[in-house]
Design a protein around this motif. Structure first.
Motif, PDB file in Angstrom:
ATOM      1  N   TRP A  21      18.782  -6.684  -2.828  1.00 13.96           N
ATOM      2  CA  TRP A  21      17.882  -5.782  -3.549  1.00 13.96           C
ATOM      3  C   TRP A  21      16.515  -6.454  -3.633  1.00 13.96           C
ATOM      4  CZ3 TRP A  21      19.155  -0.929  -5.200  1.00 13.96           C
ATOM      5  CH2 TRP A  21      20.508  -0.604  -5.246  1.00 13.96           C
ATOM      6  N   TYR A  22      15.470  -5.688  -3.362  1.00 16.39           N
ATOM      7  CA  TYR A  22      14.104  -6.193  -3.469  1.00 16.39           C
ATOM      8  C   TYR A  22      13.507  -5.737  -4.795  1.00 16.39           C
ATOM      9  CZ  TYR A  22      14.672  -7.249   1.425  1.00 16.39           C
ATOM     10  OH  TYR A  22      15.140  -7.766   2.605  1.00 16.39           O
ATOM     11  N   GLU A  23      12.813  -6.641  -5.456  1.00 14.45           N
ATOM     12  CA  GLU A  23      12.158  -6.315  -6.715  1.00 14.45           C
ATOM     13  C   GLU A  23      10.854  -5.580  -6.412  1.00 14.45           C
ATOM     14  OE1 GLU A  23      11.794  -9.239 -10.150  1.00 14.45           O
ATOM     15  OE2 GLU A  23       9.720  -9.113  -9.404  1.00 14.45           O
ATOM     16  N   ILE A  24      10.802  -4.321  -6.792  1.00 11.00           N
ATOM     17  CA  ILE A  24       9.607  -3.511  -6.592  1.00 11.00           C
ATOM     18  C   ILE A  24       8.634  -3.727  -7.757  1.00 11.00           C
ATOM     19  CG2 ILE A  24       8.725  -1.155  -6.318  1.00 11.00           C
ATOM     20  CD1 ILE A  24      10.414  -2.288  -3.912  1.00 11.00           C
ATOM     21  N   ALA A  25       9.177  -3.821  -8.951  1.00 14.34           N
ATOM     22  CA  ALA A  25       8.365  -4.074 -10.144  1.00 14.34           C
ATOM     23  C   ALA A  25       9.260  -4.662 -11.225  1.00 14.34           C
ATOM     24  CB  ALA A  25       7.714  -2.781 -10.636  1.00 14.34           C
ATOM     25  N   SER A  26       8.628  -5.365 -12.163  1.00 18.60           N
ATOM     26  CA  SER A  26       9.381  -5.939 -13.276  1.00 18.60           C
ATOM     27  C   SER A  26       8.421  -6.255 -14.417  1.00 18.60           C
ATOM     28  CB  SER A  26      10.100  -7.218 -12.851  1.00 18.60           C
ATOM     29  OG  SER A  26       9.162  -8.245 -12.573  1.00 18.60           O
ATOM     30  N   VAL A  37       6.065 -13.700  -5.092  1.00 13.95           N
ATOM     31  CA  VAL A  37       6.046 -12.589  -4.134  1.00 13.95           C
ATOM     32  C   VAL A  37       7.394 -12.538  -3.425  1.00 13.95           C
ATOM     33  CG1 VAL A  37       3.545 -12.737  -3.788  1.00 13.95           C
ATOM     34  CG2 VAL A  37       5.068 -13.973  -2.247  1.00 13.95           C
ATOM     35  N   ASN A  38       7.671 -11.416  -2.793  1.00  8.28           N
ATOM     36  CA  ASN A  38       8.913 -11.253  -2.019  1.00  8.28           C
ATOM     37  C   ASN A  38      10.146 -11.606  -2.851  1.00  8.28           C
ATOM     38  OD1 ASN A  38       7.733 -10.370   0.473  1.00  8.28           O
ATOM     39  ND2 ASN A  38       7.017 -12.465   0.753  1.00  8.28           N
ATOM     40  N   THR A  39      10.117 -11.248  -4.125  1.00 11.21           N
ATOM     41  CA  THR A  39      11.230 -11.540  -5.015  1.00 11.21           C
ATOM     42  C   THR A  39      12.390 -10.619  -4.694  1.00 11.21           C
ATOM     43  OG1 THR A  39       9.653 -12.234  -6.702  1.00 11.21           O
ATOM     44  CG2 THR A  39      11.884 -11.724  -7.451  1.00 11.21           C
ATOM     45  N   ARG A  40      13.590 -11.205  -4.665  1.00  7.82           N
ATOM     46  CA  ARG A  40      14.774 -10.431  -4.285  1.00  7.82           C
ATOM     47  C   ARG A  40      16.019 -11.033  -4.919  1.00  7.82           C
ATOM     48  NH1 ARG A  40      13.823 -12.486   1.821  1.00  7.82           N
ATOM     49  NH2 ARG A  40      14.735 -14.546   1.632  1.00  7.82           N
ATOM     50  N   ALA A  41      17.053 -10.210  -4.950  1.00 11.23           N
ATOM     51  CA  ALA A  41      18.353 -10.652  -5.463  1.00 11.23           C
ATOM     52  C   ALA A  41      19.410 -10.258  -4.443  1.00 11.23           C
ATOM     53  CB  ALA A  41      18.643  -9.995  -6.806  1.00 11.23           C
ATOM     54  N   THR A  42      20.351 -11.149  -4.238  1.00  6.63           N
ATOM     55  CA  THR A  42      21.468 -10.858  -3.342  1.00  6.63           C
ATOM     56  C   THR A  42      22.749 -11.043  -4.143  1.00  6.63           C
ATOM     57  OG1 THR A  42      20.190 -11.700  -1.472  1.00  6.63           O
ATOM     58  CG2 THR A  42      22.573 -11.417  -1.146  1.00  6.63           C
ATOM     59  N   GLN A 129      14.966  -1.497   0.195  1.00  8.20           N
ATOM     60  CA  GLN A 129      13.858  -1.726   1.127  1.00  8.20           C
ATOM     61  C   GLN A 129      12.747  -2.468   0.381  1.00  8.20           C
ATOM     62  OE1 GLN A 129      14.396  -0.716   4.306  1.00  8.20           O
ATOM     63  NE2 GLN A 129      16.356   0.040   3.541  1.00  8.20           N
ATOM     64  N   THR A 130      11.837  -3.083   1.124  1.00  8.31           N
ATOM     65  CA  THR A 130      10.744  -3.824   0.496  1.00  8.31           C
ATOM     66  C   THR A 130       9.697  -2.911  -0.128  1.00  8.31           C
ATOM     67  OG1 THR A 130       9.588  -3.965   2.610  1.00  8.31           O
ATOM     68  CG2 THR A 130      11.006  -5.837   1.994  1.00  8.31           C
ATOM     69  N   GLN A 131       9.691  -1.656   0.268  1.00  5.58           N
ATOM     70  CA  GLN A 131       8.727  -0.688  -0.270  1.00  5.58           C
ATOM     71  C   GLN A 131       9.491   0.523  -0.797  1.00  5.58           C
ATOM     72  OE1 GLN A 131       5.498  -1.827  -0.196  1.00  5.58           O
ATOM     73  NE2 GLN A 131       6.321  -3.594   0.889  1.00  5.58           N
ATOM     74  N   MET A 132       8.903   1.176  -1.812  1.00 10.29           N
ATOM     75  CA  MET A 132       9.543   2.343  -2.425  1.00 10.29           C
ATOM     76  C   MET A 132       8.557   3.503  -2.426  1.00 10.29           C
ATOM     77  SD  MET A 132      10.975   2.717  -6.326  1.00 10.29           S
ATOM     78  CE  MET A 132      12.585   1.980  -6.035  1.00 10.29           C
ATOM     79  N   ASP A 133       9.076   4.687  -2.162  1.00 10.17           N
ATOM     80  CA  ASP A 133       8.281   5.902  -2.237  1.00 10.17           C
ATOM     81  C   ASP A 133       7.677   6.008  -3.642  1.00 10.17           C
ATOM     82  OD1 ASP A 133       7.773   8.751  -0.994  1.00 10.17           O
ATOM     83  OD2 ASP A 133       8.518   9.081  -3.049  1.00 10.17           O
ATOM     84  N   GLU A 134       6.394   6.310  -3.725  1.00  9.90           N
ATOM     85  CA  GLU A 134       5.685   6.348  -5.016  1.00  9.90           C
ATOM     86  C   GLU A 134       6.279   7.394  -5.960  1.00  9.90           C
ATOM     87  OE1 GLU A 134       3.237   4.250  -7.303  1.00  9.90           O
ATOM     88  OE2 GLU A 134       3.515   3.827  -5.187  1.00  9.90           O
ATOM     89  N   GLU A 135       6.752   8.503  -5.422  1.00 11.35           N
ATOM     90  CA  GLU A 135       7.348   9.549  -6.265  1.00 11.35           C
ATOM     91  C   GLU A 135       8.631   9.039  -6.934  1.00 11.35           C
ATOM     92  OE1 GLU A 135       9.267  13.952  -5.623  1.00 11.35           O
ATOM     93  OE2 GLU A 135       7.485  13.438  -4.444  1.00 11.35           O
ATOM     94  N   ILE A 136       9.453   8.312  -6.185  1.00  6.46           N
ATOM     95  CA  ILE A 136      10.682   7.734  -6.744  1.00  6.46           C
ATOM     96  C   ILE A 136      10.318   6.681  -7.791  1.00  6.46           C
ATOM     97  CG2 ILE A 136      12.721   6.328  -6.234  1.00  6.46           C
ATOM     98  CD1 ILE A 136      12.793   7.795  -3.497  1.00  6.46           C
ATOM     99  N   LYS A 156       3.906  -4.691 -10.467  1.00 10.66           N
ATOM    100  CA  LYS A 156       4.455  -4.497  -9.121  1.00 10.66           C
ATOM    101  C   LYS A 156       4.533  -5.843  -8.408  1.00 10.66           C
ATOM    102  CE  LYS A 156       3.728   0.308  -8.103  1.00 10.66           C
ATOM    103  NZ  LYS A 156       3.266   1.266  -7.093  1.00 10.66           N
ATOM    104  N   THR A 157       5.642  -6.071  -7.732  1.00 13.93           N
ATOM    105  CA  THR A 157       5.879  -7.322  -7.030  1.00 13.93           C
ATOM    106  C   THR A 157       5.432  -7.182  -5.576  1.00 13.93           C
ATOM    107  OG1 THR A 157       7.826  -7.680  -8.411  1.00 13.93           O
ATOM    108  CG2 THR A 157       7.655  -9.015  -6.410  1.00 13.93           C
ATOM    109  N   PRO A 158       4.489  -8.002  -5.118  1.00 19.99           N
ATOM    110  CA  PRO A 158       4.081  -7.928  -3.714  1.00 19.99           C
ATOM    111  C   PRO A 158       5.276  -8.243  -2.794  1.00 19.99           C
ATOM    112  CG  PRO A 158       2.504  -9.218  -4.993  1.00 19.99           C
ATOM    113  CD  PRO A 158       3.711  -9.003  -5.860  1.00 19.99           C
ATOM    114  N   GLN A 159       5.475  -7.387  -1.820  1.00 22.06           N
ATOM    115  CA  GLN A 159       6.547  -7.570  -0.829  1.00 22.06           C
ATOM    116  C   GLN A 159       5.935  -7.434   0.560  1.00 22.06           C
ATOM    117  OE1 GLN A 159       9.762  -8.277  -1.302  1.00 22.06           O
ATOM    118  NE2 GLN A 159      10.076  -7.825  -3.461  1.00 22.06           N
ATOM    119  N   THR A 160       6.305  -8.346   1.468  1.00 21.52           N
ATOM    120  CA  THR A 160       5.843  -8.219   2.852  1.00 21.52           C
ATOM    121  C   THR A 160       6.903  -7.473   3.647  1.00 21.52           C
ATOM    122  OG1 THR A 160       6.773 -10.371   3.423  1.00 21.52           O
ATOM    123  CG2 THR A 160       4.454 -10.322   2.790  1.00 21.52           C
TER     124      THR A 160
END
Length: 186
Positions: A21-26, A37-42, A129-136, A156-160
């Motif tokens: 899972w990629y952190e989109i925001a926190s 940046v590129n924060t994630r959890a497995t 995914q590293t990016q999320m639709d803005e509406e979601i 928002k967490t920067p993701q490459t």
């Protein structure tokens, strides 16, 4: 404005929840570097029903990580209320730190999730995914706001894209410097 009672997902399929899972925001946390940046959890399901947790973030060009265990807060309940235990500091794991991990929302395909805890001090928006639709994203923010989170604190967490992979891609923070800096709010 009245705050809705915080509800959690019922009948969470742990097997489907496993993976990256990629952190989109926190909400900013003293347990994560401010410039992360590129924060994630497995998450990996173990045979005993507990979950191995690997949290990773990149700061100052180095990868920092911490491992822990998640388990159901009440094994007899179908609510997605988990406890997560980490030992700190990560470079000399001796002190157990236990926190709540409540899955507040997940889509039917297990592609994005809203995770928080009862004090409303921590909140995460996660995505496969590293990016999320803005509406979601906006829908998840609204759900958090409806149950009393101060969503103005969301960062928002920067993701490459693609995300860094493999140990050779980024040197590791083997000294736990990010964790020490986080104690002092850096």
């Amino acid at each position: 404005m009245a705050t809705k009672e915080m509800e959690v997902v019922k009948g969470l399929d742990l097997q489907k929840y496993m993976g990256r899972w990629y952190e989109i925001a926190s909400f900013p946390s003293r347990f994560q570097p401010k410039d992360g940046v590129n924060t994630r959890a497995t998450y990996t399901l173990r045979d005993d029903g507990t979950v191995h947790v690997l949290n990773e973030t990149f700061s100052g060009g180095k990868k920092g990580s911490i491992e822990g265990t998640a388990y159901k807060a009440d094994p007899s309940s179908d609510e997605a209320k988990l406890k997560v235990k980490f030992y700190v500091p990560p470079f000399l794991p001796i002190i157990p730190v236990v926190g709540d991990y409540w899955v507040l929302y997940i889509d039917d395909d297990y592609q994005y999730a809203l995770v928080g805890q009862p004090s409303r001090k921590y909140l995460w928006i996660l995505c496969r995914q590293t990016q999320m639709d803005e509406e979601i994203y906006d829908q998840l923010v609204k759900k958090a706001e409806d149950v009393g989170y101060d969503v103005k604190k969301l960062h928002k967490t920067p993701q490459t894209d693609p995300p860094p992979e493999g140990d050779e891609a980024t040197p590791k923070d083997t000294k736990g410097v990010w964790w020490i800096k986080s104690i002092f709010g850096k």
